[in-house]
Structures are given as structure tokens and as C-alpha cells.
Design a protein around this motif. Structure first.
Motif, PDB file in Angstrom:
ATOM      1  N   ILE A 186       0.883  -1.171   0.000  1.00 11.82           N
ATOM      2  CA  ILE A 186       0.000   0.000   0.000  1.00 11.82           C
ATOM      3  C   ILE A 186       0.919   1.220   0.000  1.00 11.82           C
ATOM      4  N   PRO A 187       1.514   1.540  -1.148  1.00 11.28           N
ATOM      5  CA  PRO A 187       2.557   2.561  -1.171  1.00 11.28           C
ATOM      6  C   PRO A 187       2.082   3.934  -0.680  1.00 11.28           C
ATOM      7  N   GLN A 188       0.794   4.270  -0.890  1.00  8.42           N
ATOM      8  CA  GLN A 188       0.302   5.582  -0.453  1.00  8.42           C
ATOM      9  C   GLN A 188       0.524   5.786   1.037  1.00  8.42           C
ATOM     10  N   PHE A 189       0.402   4.719   1.794  1.00  2.00           N
ATOM     11  CA  PHE A 189       0.475   4.832   3.250  1.00  2.00           C
ATOM     12  C   PHE A 189       1.804   4.319   3.802  1.00  2.00           C
ATOM     13  N   HIS A 190       2.776   4.113   2.925  1.00  2.00           N
ATOM     14  CA  HIS A 190       4.094   3.631   3.339  1.00  2.00           C
ATOM     15  C   HIS A 190       4.007   2.306   4.080  1.00  2.00           C
ATOM     16  N   ILE A 191       3.126   1.471   3.582  1.00  2.00           N
ATOM     17  CA  ILE A 191       3.022   0.122   4.127  1.00  2.00           C
ATOM     18  C   ILE A 191       3.488  -0.807   3.018  1.00  2.00           C
ATOM     19  N   ALA A 192       4.402  -1.694   3.345  1.00  2.00           N
ATOM     20  CA  ALA A 192       4.958  -2.539   2.283  1.00  2.00           C
ATOM     21  C   ALA A 192       5.023  -3.979   2.746  1.00  2.00           C
ATOM     22  N   TYR A 193       5.248  -4.835   1.764  1.00  2.00           N
ATOM     23  CA  TYR A 193       5.441  -6.258   2.036  1.00  2.00           C
ATOM     24  C   TYR A 193       6.914  -6.450   2.361  1.00  2.00           C
ATOM     25  N   ARG A 194       7.217  -6.608   3.619  1.00  2.00           N
ATOM     26  CA  ARG A 194       8.619  -6.717   4.022  1.00  2.00           C
ATOM     27  C   ARG A 194       8.811  -7.994   4.832  1.00  2.00           C
ATOM     28  N   LEU A 195       9.818  -8.766   4.431  1.00  2.00           N
ATOM     29  CA  LEU A 195      10.120  -9.999   5.141  1.00  2.00           C
ATOM     30  C   LEU A 195      11.604 -10.048   5.450  1.00  2.00           C
ATOM     31  N   GLY A 196      11.972 -10.772   6.453  1.00  2.00           N
ATOM     32  CA  GLY A 196      13.381 -10.962   6.766  1.00  2.00           C
ATOM     33  C   GLY A 196      13.519 -11.758   8.048  1.00  2.00           C
ATOM     34  N   LEU A 197      14.694 -12.335   8.224  1.00  2.00           N
ATOM     35  CA  LEU A 197      14.952 -13.118   9.429  1.00  2.00           C
ATOM     36  C   LEU A 197      16.197 -12.589  10.107  1.00  2.00           C
ATOM     37  N   SER A 229       8.328 -13.984  10.303  1.00  2.00           N
ATOM     38  CA  SER A 229       9.275 -13.384   9.369  1.00  2.00           C
ATOM     39  C   SER A 229       8.818 -12.019   8.865  1.00  2.00           C
ATOM     40  N   ALA A 230       7.689 -11.515   9.356  1.00  2.00           N
ATOM     41  CA  ALA A 230       7.217 -10.207   8.888  1.00  2.00           C
ATOM     42  C   ALA A 230       8.106  -9.095   9.433  1.00  2.00           C
ATOM     43  N   LEU A 231       8.400  -8.136   8.576  1.00  2.00           N
ATOM     44  CA  LEU A 231       9.166  -6.969   9.015  1.00  2.00           C
ATOM     45  C   LEU A 231       8.348  -5.700   8.837  1.00  2.00           C
ATOM     46  N   ASP A 232       7.060  -5.884   8.619  1.00  2.00           N
ATOM     47  CA  ASP A 232       6.182  -4.732   8.539  1.00  2.00           C
ATOM     48  C   ASP A 232       5.130  -4.929   9.622  1.00  2.00           C
ATOM     49  N   PHE A 233       4.899  -3.885  10.383  1.00  2.00           N
ATOM     50  CA  PHE A 233       4.025  -4.034  11.543  1.00  2.00           C
ATOM     51  C   PHE A 233       2.635  -4.478  11.128  1.00  2.00           C
ATOM     52  N   LEU A 234       2.099  -3.901  10.052  1.00  2.00           N
ATOM     53  CA  LEU A 234       0.742  -4.269   9.656  1.00  2.00           C
ATOM     54  C   LEU A 234       0.681  -5.739   9.248  1.00  2.00           C
ATOM     55  N   MET A 235       1.718  -6.171   8.511  1.00  2.00           N
ATOM     56  CA  MET A 235       1.771  -7.587   8.138  1.00  2.00           C
ATOM     57  C   MET A 235       1.837  -8.463   9.363  1.00  2.00           C
ATOM     58  N   PHE A 236       2.688  -8.045  10.301  1.00  2.00           N
ATOM     59  CA  PHE A 236       2.825  -8.800  11.548  1.00  2.00           C
ATOM     60  C   PHE A 236       1.465  -8.927  12.208  1.00  2.00           C
ATOM     61  N   TYR A 237       0.766  -7.785  12.298  1.00  2.00           N
ATOM     62  CA  TYR A 237      -0.522  -7.802  12.980  1.00  2.00           C
ATOM     63  C   TYR A 237      -1.506  -8.727  12.276  1.00  2.00           C
ATOM     64  N   ILE A 238      -1.509  -8.640  10.952  1.00  2.00           N
ATOM     65  CA  ILE A 238      -2.461  -9.465  10.203  1.00  2.00           C
ATOM     66  C   ILE A 238      -2.200 -10.946  10.451  1.00  2.00           C
ATOM     67  N   PHE A 239      -0.940 -11.341  10.358  1.00  2.00           N
ATOM     68  CA  PHE A 239      -0.628 -12.753  10.592  1.00  2.00           C
ATOM     69  C   PHE A 239      -0.925 -13.139  12.041  1.00  2.00           C
ATOM     70  N   PHE A 240      -0.570 -12.246  12.954  1.00  2.00           N
ATOM     71  CA  PHE A 240      -0.745 -12.505  14.383  1.00  2.00           C
ATOM     72  C   PHE A 240      -2.207 -12.784  14.697  1.00  2.00           C
ATOM     73  N   GLU A 241      -3.059 -11.984  14.104  1.00  2.00           N
ATOM     74  CA  GLU A 241      -4.475 -12.037  14.404  1.00  2.00           C
ATOM     75  C   GLU A 241      -5.177 -13.118  13.588  1.00  2.00           C
ATOM     76  N   ALA A 242      -4.699 -13.320  12.365  1.00  2.00           N
ATOM     77  CA  ALA A 242      -5.372 -14.264  11.479  1.00  2.00           C
ATOM     78  C   ALA A 242      -5.250 -15.688  11.998  1.00  2.00           C
ATOM     79  N   VAL A 243      -4.274 -15.936  12.860  1.00  2.00           N
ATOM     80  CA  VAL A 243      -4.137 -17.261  13.462  1.00  2.00           C
ATOM     81  C   VAL A 243      -5.435 -17.685  14.130  1.00  2.00           C
ATOM     82  N   LEU A 244      -6.190 -16.698  14.614  1.00  2.00           N
ATOM     83  CA  LEU A 244      -7.444 -16.994  15.300  1.00  2.00           C
ATOM     84  C   LEU A 244      -8.388 -17.807  14.431  1.00  2.00           C
ATOM     85  N   ILE A 245      -8.433 -17.507  13.147  1.00  2.00           N
ATOM     86  CA  ILE A 245      -9.449 -18.136  12.298  1.00  2.00           C
ATOM     87  C   ILE A 245      -9.240 -19.653  12.214  1.00  2.00           C
ATOM     88  N   PRO A 246      -8.058 -20.124  11.759  1.00  2.00           N
ATOM     89  CA  PRO A 246      -7.917 -21.590  11.728  1.00  2.00           C
ATOM     90  C   PRO A 246      -7.969 -22.220  13.118  1.00  2.00           C
TER      91      PRO A 246
END
Lengths: 478, 502
Positions: free
Chosen positions: B72-83, B131-148
């Protein structure tokens, strides 16, 4: 020719609506199916024409076209087209197939387009009433059904009251600013050092009148009854297009002519937002009828969307627009599922009727579960992004209390959305629903895919809504 | 751009899950295919994880295997991964335990396809989160665990599964939503959700306190820090065993990882300010939960409580802010992940033979299932920290870290560890020794080849890490040292001055 170019979409809609009406009246056979199809095609063509129509203000400021109105128009057309596609099978099953149905929806949409593009309090009222009258009739469309008639009557009486309040507010605003034109009002209010009591009351009345139509608490009383009583196909329409249209107008009025008095009305909008979120969350807990549940859910959603208005900033408007777009898609999906709930041709509406759905029809259960999770704002579904943006707008405007209330109500709301999923997945039973029609499958399929895949490609919506929001704040460069 | 190995690890399970939903004739065929797709997908991910372990260069500061793409480049949110050294082993742990969990549920017969898809989805979420290095991505993965996880508990769980599933969901959601506000605030403050930028963005101390509380709510619930743990016994107890394994071994680490990744580097002042509270919570966890464990009558619940107690130890280690304490906590997290998974597998083995899990109905298994008994004994010893097992290394490092800070913190944590020996030995006595009780319907066969396959690698790892702990510590030493140095620098009076300036 600019006037004609700008007016072309709405002229086209109005003309086509007349032709549809006449062909329905003068034809011997029942053409309702053909007319419904024609209306959907009509909406598609209108959408195309809206893109072609140039930006501009015509008739001395009565009618405005810009990116903002285009965005809202498209959402309205999308909602109306979706609701129409859902209606065919339902209306046939319940025996309310009449050609007036699509015609009324087209008239309502014309009212909404006028409403969205209003540049003057008079156009505003004109559009508002055109929309409302069509909606009153639609609510009572199953006229031999007691509940539907009751819903129509209730909606009409309360709606008339709110129209009266709106009109009174308009007259007060006119009295204290000396004009009904939006830019003129803004100029008049900017000039005065402090707001007079009269104009403040006028603004409050306008807010109340519009708040009624988007069912913001405490003006939500009609919503559960009308949602429950009206035929499901009508409810699907109520939940989408009119909400978007009135909300878009609310944004334009509050942040246009009334923007100079932002300090006066910001608290009020905050209260509306908080009350809607709380009532939406608490009211839904005890509901056993899924349409009533969705009524409270929509009250709550309007509360979240109002957060963006309370922020009163470009970020806020953008957030609200994104929220509304996502909400329309989710609502269409959910109501598609609700309309599909029928046994031997009779609609069933209790949540308990869904028991055992997951083992009987996994796809249906998955779609409804996705919608419920998305409405609860669980990532990675699209509903989460809506919440994310409005919370960001609230924090940006230092509305921390509102944001915290939003968080708490989200948790409460998650409970009742989860209950629907629980009934489908964990409870035993055999719903035995009728076979779904292609129209319903299409709508729920598309909205489920959009809801799930939104996470992979969220930037187009934010770009478009940025464009729309900037049209509302011309002073702030893109 | 290098080979996107992390993306592959994240999205492969999702693709696998999608493949299962291609119509394939009969239910039996689709169930069989689902099992094999799940197993193969997770094994490929495991191989990829092994490649990251081998390729990882412990000497490099910062993140490796990084990937960036516009989102989401407008909001400076990106797909960032790293270990980095901290996240590396959690990704590996998730990749290791998913195939084991899938193997453990090979006999599941109810709606197999949905079940396997849920596990693969869970793998996507967990690896993505670590492996997320973007806070929003982290949050999405963190929270999405609830569904499965909600579905796994609610559909395939035990008797009180519905109660447990809803409690788990609501508790975790209520915990995570404050973090959403914190995320939004930090995004507003820094203008981006890039986690590396956020780590270097100073935040005013009075705001830090609020953010810390928000993080504590979400990570504390996930890590089951006392008193936010009450969802855990229900969820662990009612989830199907493979689900419990994922919950205890991987999901609970998400919370502890969150403290390490967010609270410590981003909120240094608040972390220091709240450290005594965290010690208190950690110690309360260790001691109170140990007593609660002693009172359990169900083997599964007893192990669940033991898991909470160990999380308390990990929290204490993290908030010592010493290199050795944090390394101990990390070591303990990895070790605990392996050991607790193995213990729950043992429970599953009993369950599969038709045993009741009630401690007063078990007994005398040592003579009838000697190999099983040996494995169980070994993992119990690892759990209580017998020297030579990985559990010992983690505990001793945390102790050393704690004693550098405060004697009483170390002393009380140590007491808790002694209690853990107590209840684990009580469990062993009841299950393995004593005289045999009512086990009329139970099959008494010893471990099958598949069960060997699941337990042996874990045993080897636990033993290996116990004897050669440097294999793990060298990998995360650089990352932990950087973390502690950054923390010390942020706490120095000089940086206070810098922050006081507008």
C-alpha cells in the motif's frame, strides 16, 4: 454543452426509468424479469457514463460532479445492482414479483444520485425525498404480509418525522446564512466570528435528519423492525445503497458548508459514533433473527464509519469512504446468504436454522463465515482494513476515547458474529435449504472473493478513495 | 533480488490448502489426497526452513533473506520480510512441528480436508508472523491465526470445545485489539509501518507506557502470562492434540517473540519501567501455576499448566535486559517448543490406544509400554531441566541473567522450577509406575513406526541442544547483543537529553 454532459448519466437514468415504468404499465404480460435485467444493465451503462461526465458545477451550484460524487455514485450503483440480482429469486419464491420493484429501485437510485451531487440545500431535499418515497414503498412491498406492511408504515412515519426535522434544520440554516447554496453557506459561516445559536440548531437538525437515514444511534429505532419486516431482498438494498448515498451527502454537507463550524458539531458526531457502536454491539447480542442481527450490525458499522467524519480531516474522509466501499461488498455477501436461507420455498430467518450448515453445504458456510469474520474485523479479511483506516483517522485527530470505545465494541461485536459461525460449524442439524439460484451464487461468490483477496491488492481502493477525498478538500494538494 | 525463500515458505502451505479444494470425486479420495498434500507441503517447507538454517550467517548484523515489495505505497506500508537470529528458530520450529502435527492427526476421519487445510493455513500464518518486518503484516498474521485455530478447536475438539473455542477467540481478540491502536499510533508517529524504522524511532516516554500496556495485553494473552492465561487450560484441554501441539509449541511463542521484537527495542524506557511488574507476573506465573498444575487430575491439562509455568520463566529472562538472560529465554523458547510438543505427542499416543487421560485411571504403563515410558520419562526430564537436555541450558541461562539483576527474582524463579519437578514427577509416577488401574479397553502395544518417526527427531534435537547449546546460541548471539546494546544506549542519560529536545 457542459451542462448536458454533466447531467447525462442522471438524464439517462430518469428517462430509462420512465420507459421501464411505461412498458410495465402498458404491457399485458408480466415483464418483471426482463425489467430487472434491464435495470442492472442500466446501472452498468450509467456507471460508464459517470466516468465520462466531466467535473463541474451546474445550474448555479445546484448540482455538482467531481471525483467524490463519482466514487459515491459508483458504490450506490454497485449496491443497487447487487441487491437487484439477489432479489429475483427471492421475490419469485415469496410471490412479490412485480415490475414495480426494479422501477422503484431505479427511482430510489436517481434520488440518491441527486442527493450525492447536491450543491444546494434544495437539491439535497429533493433527492432525499425522491429516494425516501421509493424506499417507503419498497419496505411495504410484500403488501399482503403483515410484517412488511408494518415495516413500511413504521418507516414512513418515522421517516416523515426525520424529513420534517431535516427541513426545519434547512430553514434555520437558510435563515441564518441567507442562502441555500453550499458555497454561500460556507462563506456566511466563515465570516461570522462565532456561530449563532440558530445556525447551530439548524446544523444539529440537519445532522439528526440525515442520521436517521443512516440509522445512527440514537436515531436507529426503526432499523431492526424495518430490516426484519421488509422482504429480505429489500433489506439487502436498504443495507447498501441508501446508507452509502446519505453518508456521502453527510460528509459533503458537514465538511462543506458546515465546515467552518466544525468545533460546534464535532462532539455531536463523536457522540453519534460512540452511541452507534455501543448500541450496535450490545443490541445484537440477544437477537435470534439473523435480519435483526444484521440491523444492529449495520448500526455498529455506521458508528465506525462516523469515526472518520468525527475526525473531520482528509484522512478521515478517505477512511470513511474505504469503510463504506468494503461495507457494501460485505453486506451484499451477507444478505446473499440470508436470502438463500429458505426451506421449501419459504424464507427462514432464525440463526438456529443454520445449524449444521458446514457439513451439509461447506461452501455456503464458508462464505457466510468469511462475511462474519470480515464484519468482525478479523484480518486478513477486508473488514479489518476498514477498521484499520478509521482507527488511524481517529488517532490522527486525537480522538483517543472514540478509538478505545471502538476497540471495546469490536470485541463485543465479535462475540455475536462468532455465534453465527458457531451455529454453522459446531452445532449439529440439517438445514435442508433450497437450491441456490445463479444470481445469488454470483453475488455471494464475487463478494467472498473480493473480501478474501482484498488483502493482496489493497492499494487501488486507497488510491481511488484518496482521489475522492481530495475532491472534498480542494485546498489540500494531492 | 535473491531467491524469495521466505515468501515461498509462507505461501506454499496456502497454495497447498487451496489445492485440496479442487473437486476430486469421492470423499475418501479427497481425504486421502488432503492428507498427502498437507504432509508433502509441510515437508517441503521444512526443507526450505533447513536451507535457511544452513544459509543463515550468524555474523551479520540486522536481517537476512530480506524481501520487499510494494503493498500500500500511499500509506508507506509494504510487504517486508526478513529473518534475524531471533526469528530464525521460530520459523524453523513452526516448519518442524507442522508436519509432526499433521502426522499426529493422520487418523482423523471427520472432515479431513478442512482439517488439513486449517493446519496448512496455520503454518502460513505462523511463519508469516515470525518473518514479517512490517508491523501491519505482523498484525495481520498474528491475528489471522485466530481463524484456523478457532475452527480447529471448535470443530475437532473435545467435549467442551465450543466454550473453549469462543473463550480462546474472544480473549485473544480482546488482547490484540489494543495492539491495533498501538500499531495505528506508531504508524501515525513514524509515518511508516516498517519495523526496522520503528525500532529506531524514539517515542516520548509517557506514550511508551501506554503502548507497552497495549502490547502487554496482546502478547501477554498469547503467551499466557499470569493472570491473562485463563483461556489456556480450556483451549489446550479441549483442542484436538495436534492443535494443542501447535498452540503450546508455536502460538504461545508468538507472544514472547512479540515482547522481544516490539516492546524491548521500540519501547526501551517503558520496558525498563515495567520490568519489575513483568518479573512479578513471570514469577507469579511460575509459582502459582505450578501449584495449579499439582492439583490437576487430567494429564493433558497438567502438561498445559506446565507450559504456562515455563512461559513465566521466559518472561523473566526477556526482561532481565542482559545478553545472557535473553539468550536463555530464547533458548528456553525453542527447547520448550520441542519438549512440550513431544509431551503432548505422548498424550496423543495414549489417547490413540484408548486410554483415559485421567491420572487416577492411568498407571503401570512402564512395564507394558517400555519404549513409550522411556520417551515420556526423557521428555519429562527435559521439561524439568535435567542437565544434558535442552531444558537445562535455557533455565540456567535465565537464572544467571536474573541473578545479575536481582537475587530474589532468581531465587523465586528457581523455586518455581523446583515445583515443576514436583508435579512432573507426580505425573510420571501416576502414569508410568504405580499399579495398573482400570485399563480394560486400552490397547497395550508399544510405539508404532510412525510414532517413532515423530518422537525420535524431537528427542535427538532436545539431547543435541542439551549437549551442544552453542549451535543455537551462536546463531542468535549477534541479534541479542545488538538488541541489548540498543537498549542500553536508549537508556543512557544522553539519549534522555536527546529525547527531551523537541
Amino acid at each position: 454543452m457542459t451542462i448536458f454532459d454533466t447531467m447525462l448519466p442522471i438524464l439517462f437514468l430518469a428517462l430509462a426509468a420512465m420507459i421501464m415504468l411505461m412498458s410495465g404499465v402498458f404491457s399485458r404480460r408480466d415483464h418483471s424479469f426482463a425489467i430487472t435485467g434491464a435495470a442492472i444493465v442500466l446501472f452498468a451503462i450509467t456507471a460508464r457514463l459517470m466516468f465520462a461526465a466531466p467535473d463541474g458545477t451546474i445550474f448555479h451550484g445546484l448540482f455538482i460532479t467531481n471525483d467524490f460524487t463519482r466514487f459515491a455514485d459508483l458504490l450506490v450503483l454497485m449496491g443497487a445492482a447487487g441487491a437487484l440480482s439477489l432479489s429475483v429469486a427471492f421475490n419469485q419464491r415469496t410471490g412479490i414479483t412485480r415490475f414495480e420493484y426494479p422501477v422503484l429501485i431505479v427511482f430510489a437510485v436517481i434520488g440518491m444520485v441527486v442527493l450525492i451531487s447536491a450543491g444546494d440545500l434544495l437539491t439535497l431535499y429533493l433527492g432525499f425525498e425522491l429516494m425516501s418515497l421509493a424506499l417507503y414503498v419498497l419496505a411495504a412491498f410484500a403488501r399482503y404480509n403483515l410484517r412488511s406492511s408494518e415495516a413500511g408504515l413504521k418507516y414512513f412515519i418515522l421517516g416523515a418525522l426525520s424529513s420534517g426535522i431535516l427541513l426545519y434544520g434547512i430553514s434555520l440554516v437558510y435563515g441564518f446564512s441567507g442562502t441555500t447554496e453550499f458555497t454561500g453557506i460556507a462563506r456566511a459561516f466563515t465570516g461570522s466570528a462565532s456561530a449563532s445559536l440558530g445556525s447551530t440548531i439548524g446544523i444539529v437538525f440537519v445532522l439528526v435528519g440525515l442520521g436517521f437515514k443512516i440509522s445512527a444511534a440514537p436515531f436507529h429505532m426503526w432499523t431492526p423492525d424495518v430490516y426484519e419486516g421488509a422482504p429480505s431482498s429489500v433489506t439487502a438494498f436498504f443495507a447498501t445503497a441508501p446508507k452509502v448515498a446519505v453518508f456521502a451527502l453527510l460528509l459533503r454537507v458537514m465538511l462543506g458548508p458546515f465546515a467552518p463550524l466544525f468545533a460546534q458539531w464535532q462532539d455531536l458526531v463523536q457522540i453519534l459514533a460512540a452511541a452507534s457502536m455501543i448500541i450496535g454491539a450490545l443490541g445484537a447480542i440477544g437477537q435470534s433473527n439473523i435480519k435483526r442481527l444484521m440491523a444492529y450490525s449495520s448500526i455498529g458499522h455506521m458508528g465506525y464509519a462516523l469515526m472518520g467524519l468525527a475526525a473531520g480531516s482528509l484522512i478521515g474522509v478517505r477512511a470513511t469512504l474505504i469503510y463504506l466501499a468494503i461495507y457494501v461488498v460485505m453486506s451484499l455477501g451477507t444478505f446473499g446468504c440470508i436470502i438463500a436461507m429458505s426451506r421449501k420455498g419459504r424464507p427462514v430467518e432464525r440463526i438456529a436454522d443454520l445449524a449444521g450448515m458446514a457439513s451439509e453445504d461447506g461452501r455456503y458456510a464458508l462464505v457466510l463465515a468469511i462475511m462474519m469474520w470480515s464484519m468482525a474485523g478479523i484480518p486478513p479479511l477486508s473488514g479489518f482494513f476498514g477498521k484499520f483506516y478509521v482507527f488511524a483517522a481517529a488517532i490522527d485527530a486525537h480522538l483517543n476515547v472514540l478509538a478505545v470505545i471502538g476497540i471495546i465494541t469490536s470485541v463485543i461485536a465479535a462475540f455475536y458474529y462468532l455465534r453465527v459461525i458457531k451455529v454453522m460449524y459446531f452445532d449439529a442439524g440439517s438445514p435442508g435449504f433450497d437450491k441456490r439460484t445463479a444470481g445469488i451464487n454470483l453475488v455471494i461468490g464475487v463478494s467472498a472473493i473480493a473480501t478474501v483477496l482484498f488483502v493482496f491488492y489493497p492499494s487501488p481502493l486507497s488510491t481511488v478513495s484518496s482521489l475522492a477525498a481530495h475532491a472534498l478538500f480542494p485546498s489540500q494538494g494531492f | 533480488m535473491s531467491f524469495p525463500i521466505l515468501s515461498l515458505m509462507i505461501w506454499l502451505p496456502l497454495i497447498g490448502a487451496a489445492l485440496m479444494f479442487i473437486p476430486q470425486g469421492s470423499d475418501a479420495a479427497s481425504a486421502r489426497n488432503a492428507r498427502w498434500i498437507a504432509l508433502w507441503t509441510s515437508l517441503i517447507v521444512l526443507i526450505l526452513a533447513a536451507i535457511t538454517l544452513v544459509d543463515f550467517n550468524p555474523g551479520i548484523h540486522g536481517f537476512q533473506f530480506t524481501e520487499t515489495a510494494a503493498w500500500i505505497p500511499q500509506f508507506h506500508i509494504a510487504y517486508r520480510l526478513g529473518l534475524d537470529g531471533i526469528s530464525l528458530f521460530f520459523v524453523a520450529l513452526s516448519a518442524l512441528l507442522t508436519p509432526i502435527a499433521i502426522l499426529a492427526s493422520w487418523r482423523e476421519t471427520r472432515r479431513v480436508r478442512d482439517y488439513m487445510a486449517a493446519f496448512l493455513l496455520l503454518e502460513t500464518m505462523t511463519i508469516g508472523m515470525f518473518s514479517a518486518l512490517d508491523f501491519l503484516m505482523f498484525y495481520i498474521f498474528f491475528e489471522a491465526v485466530l481463524i484456523p485455530m478457532y475452527l480447529i478447536i471448535g470443530v475437532w475438539g473435545g467435549e467442551r470445545r465450543i466454550h473453549a473455542a469462543i473463550k480462546f477467540f474472544i480473549f485473544t481478540l480482546a488482547g490484540s485489539l489494543p495492539m491495533l491502536l498501538a500499531l495505528v499510533w506508531m504508524w501515525h508517529h513514524a509515518g511508516t509501518t516498517d519495523m526496522i524504522t520503528l525500532m529506531h524511532t524514539p517515542i516520548p516516554p509517557h506514550i511508551q507506557d501506554w503502548l507497552f500496556i497495549a502490547f502487554l495485553a496482546s502478547f501477554g494473552v498469547k503467551a499466557a502470562v499470569w493472570p491473562l492465561h485463563t483461556w489456556l487450560p480450556d483451549a489446550y484441554g479441549e483442542a484436538p492434540l495436534p492443535g494443542t501441539i501447535m498452540l503450546a509449541a508455536v502460538l504461545s511463542k508468538m507472544g514472547a517473540y512479540g515482547f522481544l521484537r516490539f516492546s524491548l527495542p521500540m519501547l526501551p524506557q517503558a520496558s525498563a519501567y515495567f520490568a519489575p511488574l513483568m518479573f512479578a507476573l513471570g514469577i507469579m506465573g511460575v509459582i502459582y501455576i505450578s501449584f495449579a498444575a499439582l492439583a490437576q487430575t487430567d494429564m493433558k491439562r497438567m502438561i498445559a499448566y506446565s507450559s504456562v509455568a515455563h512461559m513465566g520463566l521466559i518472561i523473566v529472562g526477556i526482561f532481565t535486559f542482559t545478553v545472557i538472560g535473553i539468550e536463555g529465554a530464547l533458548f528456553q523458547m525453542v527447547s520448550h517448543g520441542l519438549v512440550i510438543a513431544a509431551l503432548f505427542l505422548c498424550v496423543g499416543i495414549l489417547l490413540a490406544r484408548g486410554h483415559s487421560l485421567r491420572l487416577d485411571q492411568l498407571g503401570g504403563l512402564a512395564t507394558r509400554m517400555p519404549v513409550f515410558a522411556a520417551f515420556l520419562m526423557f521428555f519429562v526430564m527435559a521439561n524439568v531441566g535435567l542437565p544434558g537436555t535442552s531444558g537445562f541450558v535455557g533455565e540456567i541461562l535465565v537464572m544467571i541473567g536474573a541473578i545479575q539483576i536481582n537475587f530474589w527474582v532468581a531465587f523465586l524463579t528457581g523455586t518455581g522450577m523446583i515445583l515443576s519437578v514436583m508435579y512432573m514427577l507426580v505425573m510420571v509416577r501416576r502414569v508410568l509406575f504405580d499399579h495398573a488401574r482400570s485399563i480394560a479397553n486400552a490397547v497395550m502395544s508399544d510405539l508404532s513406526a510412525k510414532e517413532w518417526l515423530m518422537l525420535a527427531p524431537l528427542a535427538i534435537l532436545v539431547l543435541g541442544l542439551g549437549f551442544i547449546p552453542s549451535g543455537l546460541t551462536t546463531a542468535f548471539h549477534t541479534a541479542v547483543t545488538d538488541l541489548v546494546h540498543a537498549h542500553v544506549a536508549a537508556m543512557s542519560p544522553l539519549s534522555h537529553l536527546a529525547m527531551a529536545k523537541p
